[in-house]
Write a protein that holds these residues in place. Structure first.
Motif, short mmCIF file in Angstrom:
data_model
loop_
_atom_site.label_atom_id
_atom_site.label_comp_id
_atom_site.label_asym_id
_atom_site.label_seq_id
_atom_site.Cartn_x
_atom_site.Cartn_y
_atom_site.Cartn_z
N ALA A 82 0.86 -1.33 -0.07
CA ALA A 82 -0.18 0.00 0.06
C ALA A 82 1.05 1.25 -0.09
O ALA A 82 0.74 2.15 -0.63
CB ALA A 82 -1.31 0.03 0.86
N PRO A 92 1.82 6.49 -1.85
CA PRO A 92 0.23 5.30 -1.43
C PRO A 92 -0.42 4.80 -3.26
O PRO A 92 -0.03 5.70 -3.78
CB PRO A 92 -0.92 5.96 -0.94
N LEU A 116 -4.35 2.91 2.89
CA LEU A 116 -4.48 3.59 2.25
C LEU A 116 -5.97 4.08 2.19
O LEU A 116 -6.51 4.10 3.70
CB LEU A 116 -4.85 3.00 1.00
N THR A 120 -10.65 4.99 -1.74
CA THR A 120 -9.78 4.26 -2.23
C THR A 120 -9.17 2.56 -2.21
O THR A 120 -10.01 1.51 -2.81
CB THR A 120 -8.40 4.74 -2.41
#
Length: 215
Positions: A82, A92, A116, A120
């Motif tokens: 991530a 990210p 995240l 997302t």
């Protein structure tokens, strides 16, 4: 064994990062039978699921072990981070990047999923569900997917791990079972920090010429 051989034997600290980072250690199952069993479950029954566990408990190591199992079966897969590989301080992942990886892989693993943004994370999960794509995420708290396994480090598991690391490098049992029990009381599920402490203890004992035996 002559002096030079003995010197070589104790010069390698079995708790160095090169031996303990994800993908280097043999993953010891806890709460499930084997890594191969989990891999089979992913392929057949649970293509979208999550691996839960506290910080440092071994989620990244399990992802690497699962990836290796799928590689052996010639199942295409990808492990994405991530926010970059440990220490996870990179930029990210963007949704477009994950979307592409999902399309290109039979199975996509995402480590550190919680790093995240909420939006997302939701987009990734919804996209994988809509297109029936395999997504396995590692996180501290549930993201609403079926739980593949909830990792926890027992004292017995940590004792086996520390012993196997010293045995793998043919090192003297410098960090004893009693040492590990004491460290487990301090660090609990955070196996990463426990192994860092083992590294320091090993260095101190070698520097002062101390030796202990497993108790």
């Amino acid at each position: 064994m002559d002096r030079n051989q003995a010197s070589v034997r104790v010069s390698v600290n079995p708790f160095e990062t090169r031996w303990t980072k994800p993908g280097q250690m043999t993953f010891l199952p806890n709460g499930f039978t084997s890594v191969s069993e989990l891999a089979a479950q992913i392929v057949k029954d649970t293509p979208r699921c999550e691996i839960l566990g506290a910080h440092g408990v071994g989620k990244s190591s399990l992802l690497r072990a699962l990836q290796s199992q799928l590689d052996q079966q010639s199942i295409s897969n990808h492990l994405a981070y991530a926010c970059g590989e440990f220490p996870h301080d990179g930029p990210p992942l963007k949704f477009a990047e994950v979307k592409l990886l999902l399309r290109e892989s039979d199975v996509l693993f995402v480590d550190g999923f919680e790093q995240l943004s909420w939006w997302t994370r939701r987009r990734i999960i919804r996209y994988s569900e809509k297109h029936a794509l395999a997504l396995i995420i590692a996180c501290h708290q549930t993201q609403g997917l079926p739980c593949l396994v909830h990792l926890a480090a027992t004292e017995t598991l940590v004792l086996k791990l520390v012993h196997s690391l010293q045995q793998a490098q043919e090192a003297d049992e410098v960090v004893s079972a009693s040492d590990v029990r004491e460290l487990y009381q301090r660090f609990g599920n955070n196996v990463r920090e426990l192994l860092f402490a083992c590294y320091d203890l090993y260095e101190q004992r070698i520097a002062t010429g101390q030796r202990t035996s497993s108790q």
